[in-house]
Design an enzyme around this catalytic site. Structure first.
Site, short mmCIF file in Angstrom:
data_model
loop_
_atom_site.label_atom_id
_atom_site.label_comp_id
_atom_site.label_asym_id
_atom_site.label_seq_id
_atom_site.Cartn_x
_atom_site.Cartn_y
_atom_site.Cartn_z
N ILE A 1 28.83 44.41 52.43
CA ILE A 1 30.20 44.99 52.91
C ILE A 1 31.56 44.07 51.72
CG2 ILE A 1 29.18 43.30 55.16
CD1 ILE A 1 29.97 41.03 54.37
N GLY B 1 33.59 43.19 43.77
CA GLY B 1 34.23 43.15 43.07
C GLY B 1 33.25 42.81 41.82
N GLY B 2 34.63 42.52 41.33
CA GLY B 2 34.66 42.50 39.18
C GLY B 2 33.60 42.44 39.14
N MET B 3 32.48 41.59 39.78
CA MET B 3 31.74 40.70 39.38
C MET B 3 30.51 40.38 40.65
SD MET B 3 32.08 36.54 37.17
CE MET B 3 32.59 35.39 37.93
N ASP C 1 44.57 34.28 40.08
CA ASP C 1 44.82 35.31 40.10
C ASP C 1 45.39 36.10 41.75
OD1 ASP C 1 44.46 38.51 39.58
OD2 ASP C 1 42.29 38.48 40.35
N LYS D 1 26.22 36.77 47.51
CA LYS D 1 26.97 37.68 46.41
C LYS D 1 25.91 37.01 45.56
CE LYS D 1 31.22 38.05 43.63
NZ LYS D 1 32.56 36.85 43.77
#
Length: 417
Positions: A87, A90-92, A202, A110
């Protein structure tokens, strides 16, 4: 989206503008930006994507919890968690819907991508992100349920599953009041993090989720850094990797001035969020990451904030020097709440200004009267409305001159009195 509010006496912007420098910058900003960000820029995917310097220091990760079995339901039928569809990415890592079998509930899971698992620094950052997010424990920070490793030794953590969309996808569908409510909730989360000694670093619309039932969640704490002891985020210092998004970044981050990064850097990012609400664009222009970084280094803001009350609040938060910004998140919130509390008075002053412009063109006695009475009502509702007070004096003087020109000296005298 462009949504602009009426004016009031908010603090001056401290220099954030289209040309945008309130204090002398470095002698060679291009060289300083290039030296700071060269390797990160090489792999950048765009000015609105997050940049992070090389591996550098990371927080001491927590001990990973006991092994959990995460399974693909297409292959096996048992396990602690059963994976559903992806769903988010991301970068990590990736985020998937999953069923926690022990409690029979849907969660968000995650985990690192397989190609990332061999990087010790990424693994440590991932675990630290899970621990820090759990530590923050705030209504605007997503709750973390569990931390573990799967059958392949890949770390993962599970969170509350929230149905919603990134703020940048819905912002244009909402009116200014609705967007300001979201921004104030984001401020609550950031202020709470600051009370724990943690910076986000960020903040941007795509790192904020707006839930289907009004939830507002600040996501992606993987780049968080500590400015005070007692947290599991990496401590800010010369070895802390710089991070942020070029289109939103405060000058001290773009220039790599680690000693100047602190809570005021997050205040700048909150001002950048307000700037997006008012102009529809992030503050720093540029077609690629390098151009945006150079704009951020010089605090070039284009389009500039509108010359009204909310625009001045945004400009104040985005002042070039950290010490010229709002003193803390709460001060920024106070300005926003003050604007909301007095907006009726501000709206009356705006209508009075329009009436005066029409009166000066037409010479209409009624329009001059409407302007004066509008200013008086605005001041009745808020005595501190500097705009209404100044406009009232201008309207009376202009009306008196117009009346005297027509020979109506009694009216002219009454306005001058």
């Amino acid at each position: 989206m462009s949504a602009r509010g009426p004016e009031h006496g908010a603090p001056d912007g401290g220099g954030a503008s289209a040309t945008g420098v309130s204090a002398p910058g470095p002698a060679d900003p291009y060289g300083q930006v290039t030296r700071t960000w060269d390797a990160a820029i090489a792999g950048a995917s765009g000015p609105r994507a997050t940049l992070r310097q090389g591996a550098g220091a990371v927080a001491t990760p927590p001990q990973t919890a006991a092994h959990r079995r995460v399974v693909d339901p297409l292959l096996v039928t048992d396990g602690d968690y059963r994976l559903g569809p992806v769903i988010g990415e991301g970068g990590m890592g990736t985020v998937s819907r999953a069923l926690q079998r022990a409690l029979g509930r849907q969660v968000a899971l995650k985990r690192l991508r397989p190609e990332q698992a061999g990087d010790p620094s990424l693994r440590a950052r991932f675990l630290a992100e899970a621990a820090l997010t759990a530590d923050l424990a705030h209504p605007q920070v997503i709750p973390v349920h569990d931390l573990g490793t799967d059958a392949d030794g890949m770390p993962f953590y599970t969170m509350k599953l929230v149905s919603g969309r990134p703020w940048d996808e819905v912002m244009h569908l909402l009116d200014l009041e609705q967007n300001l409510r979201i921004l104030l909730k984001v401020c609550d989360a950031v202020g709470h993090a600051h009370s724990k000694g943690v910076l986000h670093r960020d903040l941007k619309p795509d790192n904020i989720m707006v839930g289907d039932f009004g939830e507002v969640l600040v996501l992606d704490w993987g780049l968080a850094a500590a400015f005070a002891p007692g947290t599991r985020a990496p401590r800010l210092g010369p070895d802390t990797p710089l991070a942020g998004t070029p289109a939103y970044m405060p000058p001290e981050c773009a220039l790599g001035e680690t000693q100047a990064i602190g809570p005021a850097s997050d205040v700048y990012l909150l001002g950048a969020l307000l700037h997006v609400l008012l102009t529809g664009q992030p503050p720093h222009p540029g077609g690629d990451a390098n151009a945006c970084l150079l704009a951020a280094a010089g605090n070039i803001i284009d389009p500039p904030p509108p010359p009204d009350a909310l625009g001045r609040i945004a400009a104040h938060a985005m002042a070039t020097r950290p010490e010229d910004r709002h003193g803390d998140v709460q001060a920024f919130q106070q300005d926003l709440r003050g604007w909301r509390e007095h907006r009726d008075s501000l709206a009356l002053a705006r209508e009075a200004r329009l009436a005066l412009a029409r009166a000066m063109q037409s010479g209409s006695h009624q329009l001059y009267s409407d302007c004066v009475h509008g200013c008086e009502e605005a001041l009745r509702r808020w005595e501190g409305n500097h705009e209404a007070r100044t406009l009232l004096a201008t309207a009376r003087r202009t009306w008196a001159l117009a009346a005297a020109a027509r020979g109506d000296f009694a009216l002219a005298e009454s306005q001058l009195d």
